[in-house]
Write a protein that holds these residues in place. Structure first.
Motif, PDB file in Angstrom:
ATOM      1  N   TYR A   1       0.845  -1.203   0.000  1.00  0.00           N
ATOM      2  CA  TYR A   1       0.000   0.000   0.000  1.00  0.00           C
ATOM      3  C   TYR A   1       0.872   1.243   0.000  1.00  0.00           C
ATOM      4  O   TYR A   1       2.067   1.176   0.309  1.00  0.00           O
ATOM      5  N   PHE A   2       0.268   2.351  -0.357  1.00  0.00           N
ATOM      6  CA  PHE A   2       0.953   3.642  -0.290  1.00  0.00           C
ATOM      7  C   PHE A   2       0.322   4.489   0.805  1.00  0.00           C
ATOM      8  O   PHE A   2      -0.872   4.383   1.075  1.00  0.00           O
ATOM      9  N   LEU A   3       1.131   5.354   1.399  1.00  0.00           N
ATOM     10  CA  LEU A   3       0.612   6.364   2.312  1.00  0.00           C
ATOM     11  C   LEU A   3       0.927   7.731   1.723  1.00  0.00           C
ATOM     12  O   LEU A   3       2.050   7.974   1.282  1.00  0.00           O
TER      13      LEU A   3
ATOM     14  N   LYS B   1       2.342  -8.315  11.193  1.00  0.00           N
ATOM     15  CA  LYS B   1       3.589  -7.606  11.441  1.00  0.00           C
ATOM     16  C   LYS B   1       3.824  -6.664  10.270  1.00  0.00           C
ATOM     17  O   LYS B   1       3.916  -7.087   9.135  1.00  0.00           O
ATOM     18  N   THR B   2       3.904  -5.386  10.573  1.00  0.00           N
ATOM     19  CA  THR B   2       4.137  -4.423   9.494  1.00  0.00           C
ATOM     20  C   THR B   2       5.612  -4.372   9.163  1.00  0.00           C
ATOM     21  O   THR B   2       6.445  -4.708   9.984  1.00  0.00           O
ATOM     22  N   ARG B   3       5.903  -3.923   7.977  1.00  0.00           N
ATOM     23  CA  ARG B   3       7.311  -3.729   7.654  1.00  0.00           C
ATOM     24  C   ARG B   3       7.476  -2.769   6.503  1.00  0.00           C
ATOM     25  O   ARG B   3       6.555  -2.518   5.745  1.00  0.00           O
ATOM     26  N   HIS B   4       8.642  -2.269   6.406  1.00  0.00           N
ATOM     27  CA  HIS B   4       8.953  -1.314   5.364  1.00  0.00           C
ATOM     28  C   HIS B   4       9.156  -2.031   4.047  1.00  0.00           C
ATOM     29  O   HIS B   4       9.585  -3.159   4.025  1.00  0.00           O
TER      30      HIS B   4
ATOM     31  N   GLU C   1       4.461  -2.405   3.184  1.00  0.00           N
ATOM     32  CA  GLU C   1       3.860  -3.734   3.067  1.00  0.00           C
ATOM     33  C   GLU C   1       3.531  -4.296   4.438  1.00  0.00           C
ATOM     34  O   GLU C   1       4.230  -4.032   5.412  1.00  0.00           O
ATOM     35  N   ILE C   2       2.460  -5.070   4.495  1.00  0.00           N
ATOM     36  CA  ILE C   2       2.169  -5.792   5.742  1.00  0.00           C
ATOM     37  C   ILE C   2       1.809  -7.225   5.384  1.00  0.00           C
ATOM     38  O   ILE C   2       1.098  -7.471   4.410  1.00  0.00           O
ATOM     39  N   ALA C   3       2.329  -8.174   6.158  1.00  0.00           N
ATOM     40  CA  ALA C   3       2.031  -9.582   5.898  1.00  0.00           C
ATOM     41  C   ALA C   3       1.550 -10.251   7.176  1.00  0.00           C
ATOM     42  O   ALA C   3       2.349 -10.574   8.041  1.00  0.00           O
ATOM     43  N   PRO C   4       0.249 -10.437   7.317  1.00  0.00           N
ATOM     44  CA  PRO C   4      -0.240 -11.186   8.473  1.00  0.00           C
ATOM     45  C   PRO C   4       0.152 -12.650   8.346  1.00  0.00           C
ATOM     46  O   PRO C   4       0.334 -13.139   7.234  1.00  0.00           O
TER      47      PRO C   4
END
Ligand code: ADP
Ligand code: MG
Length: 724
Positions: A225-227, A288-291, A300-303
């Motif tokens: 995703y973008f912020l 866990k979120t990550r850059h 990016e986030i990968a549950p």
């Protein structure tokens, strides 16, 4: 004058913005809040009578039907729990074919005769709801006289309490079907397909000597995703309406690391990430979120992976949570597959495996030969499924928004192929040659129970260009778009796997019944499958120019756009496949096809109208102001007797003329009389609207490069991407 433009104001607001502090309180451990708001198995075990709990668990684990008396007991416990958590309302949450999440809210409190209110919530209310279906896409499944839709609790997906400043809500994940029981949502087919896949997987496991419990599919979705800063977002009608920029030139090179434009980038995003993690933990979502360094402003986030239907629910919840928490932090979260032209897009990798708690993932190569043979059978099932139904996989990720991503040199190509990694590919190459005993590495390659070598589980063996890659203990489907629900791809994977597993089980069962040695039967089957379907295995570079040529020789389809892919849903083979496994009947398949077309035309229609409006009311006026300034300047110079160069005037006037004519063309394309069928509208969107929009953008983007910065009205790519 210009200093008052929306853009300039946004820049000032961004400079003045102070982000909220991060939220994990010092005394709080993430472990303590995990699942706090979930009506989990632990909560049920504590709150339900033993027999009721057992009965619910039988439903969750073995798909037994939920007894109405049990439902009443669960409803009552759930209501008490939710009231303690501050819930005032309950909602059946469902997943209509818009791809969004819908909720029907009702109050717990029913007025009583004496003017007080009583908290009521019966089993019937828990397991069934009746929202009006008329405002959701149904692709012809619903007649106007039967506007009603029904929601029904997916007992396998836990209920949860969603916090809101205006009161908490008990949310119940549900399916959404028409009066005739046809699926109007994404969850119904997911549950059906999971069941079909599990049934045939069990047959194979039995042949390998197991007595397995129910097999399910697992899904671990990686979300990109973008912020962007919300001040800028609000100054971009294209981002607001279409989720992507319809105008904008690439930022100048060398800006990738420009983090001092407004400073403090990491803290702000970190605050957001910690806040989202906390909310997701409460909802029992293991994230866990990550850059992610690919593009500026992209993350990016990968549950952790979960049972397919739960992962799908959690994925939807994650997206809603991200959206609302980003707002709280003064940012907008963009899930669009391609918010910025020329900048890396966003995907949602769907990591798929099958198995259960007893056997783990069936796609783990294992370290005993016996498991290897079993693994190779499941792996062969994937190869056959992906080869045979590549078109359906492609169709499952088809959308107007994902079209911007697939096939560009950053996402997997639109050609569906499988990456196995060198060692596994080698094993299959040997199998293709028949029951030969060529020995490579540690042992003989006969698929005998005793002779098979230990297979590698090397997750380091990676290929980033493959749409469907084996990654050590699972397959990773990389084509799904970031905005999509994972349900569509999961339904397809489950169903095509059901077909392969059924095929394999039927063959092996017959062989065993006929007295063939099991090892030999497995060997022969693997050889047959890899010979017939090995063409789909490709370990090379999917971005190379040679690949489409090679793929064509191999007979692999290259369905470039949504409109190329959607007809795959209604081929006779597809209709037969989904009907055979009770996932979709023909009407349901046709409805999905229709809705795919409708959504495509709708998306592009919104983009086209937004382009027209922005081009006309924002870009053109700015360009004209700039043109006027130059003209006035030339006039003034001439008046003063100074020699004036008119080249700058010509330079801006040419793209202005182009913009005007492109806008006129877009306007008439939008006004064109189109047939009333969904197909006609979708084709019109692709053939007329898209090119007309692109022409407007080309002219506008060249203006952006020459118009005075203080006159340019739209936040630039530089501002959107590098300012957080
Ligand atoms: P990557 O190297 O692709 O970044 P990660 O370790 O971050 O890999 O995992 C990506 C996703 O794959 C996560 O959601 C993870 O839970 C999921 N995953 C891991 N193992 C499995 C499995 N056996 N089945 C399904 N998904 C899995
Ligand atoms: Mg990955």
């Amino acid at each position: 004058m210009s200093g008052n433009s929306v853009r300039m104001q946004a820049i000032r607001d961004v400079e003045a913005y102070v982000p909220p502090a991060a939220v994990f309180t010092e005394s709080e451990e993430p472990g303590e809040i995990f699942g706090e708001n979930v009506f989990s198995q632990t909560v049920m075990q504590k709150r339900l009578p033993k027999s009721v709990y057992k009965s619910v668990m039988a439903t969750i684990e073995h798909g037994a039907k939920l007894d109405p008396l049990v439902a009443d007991a669960v409803a009552s416990a759930m209501k008490d729990w939710a009231l303690e958590k501050g819930a005032t309302h309950y909602a059946h949450v469902f997943y209509p074919l818009t791809g969004l999440t819908a909720e029907k809210h009702d109050s717990f409190f029913e007025p009583t005769g004496d003017g007080t209110a009583l908290a009521e919530f019966a089993g019937k209310t828990l397991v069934q709801g009746e929202p009006d279906a008329s405002s959701f896409p149904n692709g012809g499944l619903r007649n106007t006289f039967e506007a009603r839709g029904y929601t029904g609790w997916d007992v396998t997906s836990p209920a949860y309490v969603l916090e809101n400043p205006n009161g908490n809500t008990l949310c119940i994940p549900t399916v959404f079907v028409s009066m005739t029981g046809e699926a109007l949502d994404h969850k119904t087919p997911l549950l059906r397909s999971q069941q079909a896949m599990g049934e045939h997987a069990v047959r194979i496991l039995k042949l390998f000597g197991h007595t397995p419990g129910a097999v399910v599919s697992f899904c671990g979705p990686e979300q990109e995703y973008f912020l962007v800063d919300r001040h800028f977002f609000l100054a971009r009608p294209d981002l607001m309406n279409a989720g992507r920029t319809l105008f904008g030139t690439k930022p100048p090179k060398g800006q990738e690391f420009d983090d001092h434009y407004f400073g403090a980038i990491p803290e702000r995003v970190l605050g957001f990430m910690m806040d989202t993690e906390r909310e997701l933990f409460k909802l029992g979502i293991p994230a866990k979120t990550r850059h992610n360094e690919v593009a500026p402003g992209q993350f990016e986030i990968a549950p952790m992976f979960e049972r397919g239907n739960i992962a799908a629910d959690h994925q939807q919840l994650l997206m809603t949570t991200f959206k609302s928490i980003a707002k709280k932090h003064g940012m907008e979260c963009l899930f669009h597959e391609k918010p910025f032209q020329g900048v890396n897009g966003s995907g949602k990798h769907v990591n798929f495996s099958l198995g259960n708690s007893q056997l783990g993932s069936l796609l783990v190569p294992g370290d005993t030969p016996h498991d290897n043979a079993q693994f190779l059978v499941f792996c062969a099932a994937v190869i056959r499924a992906v080869h045979k139904y590549a078109g359906l996989l492609r169709a499952s990720v088809a959308s107007a928004t994902n079209d911007h991503r697939l096939g560009a040199n950053e996402a997997p190509p639109a050609i569906i192929s499988i990456f196995l990694g060198d060692q596994l590919a080698d094993v299959f190459e040997q199998i293709a040659k028949g029951p030969a005993t060529s020995s490579k590495g540690k042992g003989s390659m006969v698929i005998g129970v005793d002779t098979l070598p230990v297979l590698p589980t090397d997750p380091g063996d990676r290929n980033r260009t493959s749409p469907f890659a084996f990654t050590g203990n699972r397959f990773e489907f990389r084509a799904p778009g970031s905005m999509q629900t994972v349900s569509g791809p999961m339904v397809t994977i489950n169903t095509i796997m059901a077909d392969s597993l059924d095929y394999i089980a039927t063959k092996l069962e017959a062989d065993v019944a006929a007295g063939t040695d099991f090892d030999e039967a497995v060997q022969a089957l693997l050889t047959e499958i890899i010979t017939e379907h090995g063409a789909v295995v490709f370990n090379g570079d999917g971005y190379a120019d040679a690949w489409p040529v090679e793929a064509e020789k191999r007979g692999l389809a290259n369905l470039k756009t949504t409109l190329d892919a959607l007809p795959e849903l209604i081929t006779p083979e597809a209709l037969e496949l989904f009907e055979k496994y009770h996932v979709f009947n023909h009407r349901e398949m046709h409805s999905r096809y229709e809705i795919g077309l409708e959504q495509y035309a709708l998306t592009i229609g919104v983009e086209a109208r937004t382009t027209l409006e922005m081009g006309t009311t924002i870009v053109l006026p700015a360009a004209v102001r700039h043109q006027t300034e130059i003209a006035l300047n030339i006039g003034a110079l001439k008046g003063a007797g100074v020699e004036a160069d008119i080249a700058p005037l010509t330079e801006v006037s040419a793209p202005i003329a182009e913009l005007r004519s492109a806008l006129a063309a877009l306007k008439s394309a939008l006004a064109e009389e189109v047939g009333h069928s969904a197909l006609a509208e979708a084709e019109h969107a692709q053939k007329s609207l898209l090119p007309a929009m692109n022409a407007v953008r080309a002219a506008a983007d060249s203006l952006e490069e020459i118009i005075a910065d203080d006159l340019w009205p739209l936040p630039t790519y530089q501002e959107l991407l590098f300012v957080l």
